[in-house]
Scaffold this motif. Structure first.
Motif, mmCIF file in Angstrom:
data_model
loop_
_atom_site.group_PDB
_atom_site.id
_atom_site.type_symbol
_atom_site.label_atom_id
_atom_site.label_comp_id
_atom_site.label_asym_id
_atom_site.label_seq_id
_atom_site.Cartn_x
_atom_site.Cartn_y
_atom_site.Cartn_z
ATOM 1 N N LEU A 1 14.263 59.569 68.970
ATOM 2 C CA LEU A 1 14.628 58.385 69.614
ATOM 3 C C LEU A 1 14.232 58.288 71.155
ATOM 4 C CD1 LEU A 1 18.093 57.871 68.060
ATOM 5 C CD2 LEU A 1 16.040 56.766 67.654
ATOM 6 N N GLN A 2 14.573 59.646 71.855
ATOM 7 C CA GLN A 2 14.005 59.484 73.297
ATOM 8 C C GLN A 2 12.402 59.577 73.280
ATOM 9 O OE1 GLN A 2 15.801 63.349 74.421
ATOM 10 N NE2 GLN A 2 17.245 62.455 75.384
ATOM 11 N N ARG B 1 10.579 57.722 71.397
ATOM 12 C CA ARG B 1 10.013 56.465 71.086
ATOM 13 C C ARG B 1 10.347 55.662 72.369
ATOM 14 N NH1 ARG B 1 9.160 54.940 65.825
ATOM 15 N NH2 ARG B 1 9.340 56.743 64.414
ATOM 16 N N GLU B 2 11.444 55.821 73.176
ATOM 17 C CA GLU B 2 11.678 55.215 74.142
ATOM 18 C C GLU B 2 10.473 55.338 75.388
ATOM 19 O OE1 GLU B 2 15.454 56.463 75.530
ATOM 20 O OE2 GLU B 2 16.717 55.170 73.856
#
Length: 324
Positions: free
Chosen positions: A26-27, A29-30
């Motif tokens: 998730l990090q 993708r950010e």
């Protein structure tokens, strides 16, 4: 309950590891979204101008994107084919070891998920062969969507031409597990598939700590270097538009395994070989049947005269027994 037995405890550890891997991605993708926000509207090649790359760091937005050009070059994520406008390759930077967690223990590390692997697995399942024709690959790739690429789409003339060139260099077929096809996938999906490293590069990518220990210099870029890059980019403004046709391309091939391309052929030629083999077997069986009939006829001609006269009686007896 999880602490009762070893299998239950192992299952709990696996769940924790899987959950942390998803959190780490998730990090990633950010960070990918943040890098794509730095791309100029004129660019469509999965690259961020190096001066723009450092902008959030200079503005104090966050503490990422701080690596000096020398470290980015060693990581394989710096495209300096145009020295006046060096840029950072988005997937190469995100998949680098600088974003891996847990690399010190040597057993397991958590890195950004390589989104190109998902695309490659889809192609492998659809083709089910080490090589494929350019037309088949083009058809399959045109139907593959990603977060940044809409599908279905029409592949550019440049992409089709590069795919045909790979096939020409490999006996009319495109090896799926070679450097040239990996490079082609980067051109087809510039924000998901990384640019393969140049042939002959043997140095493995390093983390920040490993690079600093090997060179005795910090991997963080000095702000003076950023100012110089920003000034140079301002002078070149208006000449930054690039697309797939302008991306770096080299013709050096490196195959993962040594394969006989002519022997492998394509799936269609494999089926053709099977059909030919079955036809040959049928022809051989027919020939054997003809020979058996010929031998039987020859034997009947050689029988004694008495045997020939006994034959009707035997047939008559056989028909009577059948009637009973």
């Amino acid at each position: 309950a999880y602490f009762g037995t070893y299998p239950l405890m192992s299952h709990l550890v696996e769940q924790v590891i899987d959950g942390y891997g998803l959190f780490q991605d998730l990090q990633c993708r950010e960070l990918k979204n943040a890098m794509m926000d730095l791309e100029t509207q004129e660019r469509n090649d999965g690259r961020v101008l190096l001066a723009n790359f450092y902008r959030p760091y200079m503005q104090g937005t966050h503490q990422f994107f701080v690596e000096r050009p020398e470290y980015l070059k060693a990581l394989g994520s710096l495209d300096d084919s145009d020295p006046k406008q060096p840029s950072v390759i988005v997937p190469n930077y995100l998949y680098g070891r600088s974003f891996c967690v847990g690399t010190e223990n040597g057993f397991q590390s958590f890195c950004c998920v390589d989104q190109c692997n998902v695309l490659m697995e889809t192609l492998e399942r659809s083709i089910a062969h080490p090589v494929a024709s350019p037309s088949l690959i083009a058809e399959l790739v045109a139907a593959l969507p990603t977060e940044t690429v809409a599908a279905p789409r029409n592949l550019s003339i440049s992409l089709r031409h590069k795919l045909d060139k790979i096939a020409e260099a490999n006996g009319g077929h495109v090896p799926l597990h070679g450097r040239l096809f990996s490079q082609w996938l980067h051109h087809a999906f510039p924000n998901e598939c990384p640019q393969p490293r140049a042939p002959g590069v043997t140095e493995a990518p390093m983390t920040h700590d490993e690079w600093q220990a090997s060179r005795n210099i910090t991997p963080t870029v000095p702000k003076e270097v950023i100012r110089n890059l920003t000034d140079a980019a301002a002078e070149m403004k208006g000449a930054m538009g690039q697309d797939e046709t302008c991306m770096l391309w080299t013709d050096e091939e490196e195959l993962v395994t040594s394969i006989e391309l002519q022997a492998l052929g394509s799936p269609s030629s494999l089926w053709l070989d099977v059909v030919r083999f079955m036809a040959m077997c049928t022809a051989v069986a027919s020939l054997i049947a003809i020979l058996v009939n010929a031998v039987s006829s020859s034997c009947s001609l050689l029988l004694p005269e008495d045997s020939k006269k006994a034959s009707p009686r035997a047939s008559d007896l056989s028909s009577r027994m059948h009637a009973i």
